[in-house]
Design an enzyme around this catalytic site. Structure first.
Site, PDB file in Angstrom:
ATOM      1  CG  ASP A 128      -1.828  -1.138   1.374  1.00 36.63           C
ATOM      2  OD1 ASP A 128      -2.096  -1.637   0.091  1.00 36.63           O
ATOM      3  OD2 ASP A 128      -2.460  -1.328   2.240  1.00 36.63           O
ATOM      4  NE  ARG A 172      -7.774  -3.268   5.676  1.00 32.73           N
ATOM      5  CZ  ARG A 172      -6.759  -4.177   5.913  1.00 32.73           C
ATOM      6  NH1 ARG A 172      -5.482  -3.461   6.205  1.00 32.73           N
ATOM      7  NH2 ARG A 172      -7.034  -5.212   5.992  1.00 32.73           N
TER       8      ARG A 172
HETATM    9  O1  F6P Z   1      -1.227  -5.831   2.949  1.00 32.08           O
HETATM   10  C1  F6P Z   1      -2.012  -4.624   2.827  1.00 32.08           C
HETATM   11  C2  F6P Z   1      -3.274  -5.135   2.154  1.00 32.08           C
HETATM   12  O2  F6P Z   1      -2.881  -5.926   0.771  1.00 32.08           O
HETATM   13  C3  F6P Z   1      -4.222  -4.241   1.873  1.00 32.08           C
HETATM   14  O3  F6P Z   1      -4.001  -3.367   0.707  1.00 32.08           O
HETATM   15  C4  F6P Z   1      -5.650  -5.211   1.831  1.00 32.08           C
HETATM   16  O4  F6P Z   1      -6.582  -4.302   2.196  1.00 32.08           O
HETATM   17  C5  F6P Z   1      -5.094  -6.031   2.822  1.00 32.08           C
HETATM   18  O5  F6P Z   1      -3.752  -6.175   3.014  1.00 32.08           O
HETATM   19  C6  F6P Z   1      -5.864  -7.244   2.819  1.00 32.08           C
HETATM   20  O6  F6P Z   1      -5.562  -8.238   3.721  1.00 32.08           O
HETATM   21  P1  F6P Z   1      -5.943  -9.762   3.825  1.00 32.08           P
HETATM   22  O7  F6P Z   1      -5.173 -10.414   2.915  1.00 32.08           O
HETATM   23  O8  F6P Z   1      -5.866  -9.920   5.297  1.00 32.08           O
HETATM   24  O9  F6P Z   1      -7.355  -9.591   3.568  1.00 32.08           O
END
Ligand code: F6P
Length: 350
Positions: A128, A172
């Site tokens: 991000d 996010r």
């Molecule tokens: O690591 C950051 C991220 O990829 C964000 O961009 C995303 O919102 C989130 O992790 C998704 O997380 P997970 O894989 O735990 O659903």
């Protein structure tokens, strides 16, 4: 010295380059022993640990993911969790811990440093690119190249069918992937979490764009909001309190189709953005961070995070990196508006 390393939060390409660099620097430069805690903070909480040797670094330079696994475990949400981390560091005779992660992982490191003077240094990671006190986190460049490739592909198919296509990308709270991916991939509208948007305004811009080029491609960050609304996949939260996002692209596509009458489709890139081989840039950045982290440990600069400032690797107080996120530069985002149909009444694609 006996060092340990952990990788926490969402995985990203470049983690293995950090691990490889830590191993080489620790073993070859300082004669250290290196241990790997497994599954992020879950490792030191539950004492999941294994020795790492140079053999573990073999052939991982071009591999995505992390050989020591990851999780979103928050020790501060586990009964007695912080004390368990401290006890297990002592039990394993760990002199210093290198925590590789983003806002959440580094936030825990900061608290453990503050509460227990735990000997931790951090390495900034996240696709991000929203961590403060560093110019760039590794993983972002790889995610961007994947998004850019997807945009290129969406343009050709959108053009063939005179369609409007919406690409939902990760992000996010910060829209770095959408903004940079939108610039690189010639998006006709870029929507980010930093600014709530009005569907009507986007529809008007897309009508102009359709008239000019016959098709349009929009990029939207998963955390973007229609007015005050947040689109949630489900209400489940992880141990850092983040809800699972997703679906804003579909919702926008439906709303646009209703407002414009244009055939509009959405796709979400999801975890494709976090997978696969790191770009050369991320391999180099991850390697430089890993080498510098071991030097920091030997200088006993605990509670610090390695950081990229310009082209130099330096270090900052980990507290400066956590607490507030680095959101998209308003000026940069404003500049991209020139590419949106609502700002320019007549133009041709260049
Ligand atoms: O690591 C950051 C991220 O990829 C964000 O961009 C995303 O919102 C989130 O992790 C998704 O997380 P997970 O894989 O735990 O659903």
């Amino acid at each position: 010295m006996r060092l340990a390393i952990l990788t926490g939060g969402g995985d990203c390409p470049g983690l293995n380059n950090v691990i490889r660099a830590v191993l080489f620097q620790a073993v070859k430069k300082y004669g250290d022993e290196v241990m790997g805690y497994l599954y992020g903070w879950k490792g030191p909480v539950n004492n999941l640990i294994k020795p790492l040797t140079l053999a573990d670094a073999e052939g991982i330079f071009n591999q995505g993911g992390t050989i020591i696994k990851s999780s979103r475990t928050n020790p501060y949400k586990v009964e007695g969790g912080p004390q368990k981390v401290i006890d297990n560091l002592k039990l394993n005779k760990i002199d210093a811990l290198i925590a590789v992660g983003g806002e959440d992982t580094c936030g825990v490191a900061d608290k453990l440093w503050k509460d227990f003077k735990a000997p931790i240094v951090c390495v900034p990671k996240t696709i991000d690119n929203d961590l403060n006190a560093t110019d760039q986190t590794f993983g972002f460049d790889t995610a961007l190249s994947i998004v850019c490739d997807a945009m290129d592909r969406l343009h050709t198919t959108a053009k063939s069918h005179d369609r409007v296509l919406v690409l939902e990308v990760m992000g996010r709270h910060a829209g770095w992937i959408a903004t940079m991916g939108g610039i690189a991939g010639a998006a006709d509208y870029i929507l980010v979490p930093e600014e709530e948007f009005d569907v009507g305004k986007v529809a008007e811009a897309i009508k102009i764009r359709k008239k000019e080029a016959g098709y349009a491609v929009i990029i939207i960050a998963e955390g973007a909001k229609i007015k005050n609304e947040e689109i949630l996949k489900d209400q489940e939260k992880d141990s850092f309190g983040h809800v699972k996002l997703g679906g804003i692209g579909d919702r926008l596509a439906k709303a646009l189709e209703l407002k414009t009458g244009f055939e509009t489709r959405a796709m979400s890139l999801g975890h494709v953005q976090r997978g696969g081989s790191p770009t050369a840039f991320d391999r180099v950045l991850g390697t430089r961070y890993g080498l510098a982290a071991v030097d920091l440990v030997h200088q006993k600069k605990f509670g610090r995070m390695v950081s990229l400032q310009g082209n130099k690797i330096t270090d900052v107080d980990v507290r400066d990196a956590v607490g507030t996120l680095r959101t998209v530069d308003k000026n940069l985002y404003e500049q991209t508006r020139v590419f949106f149909g609502d700002e320019i009444k007549s133009r041709t694609r260049v």
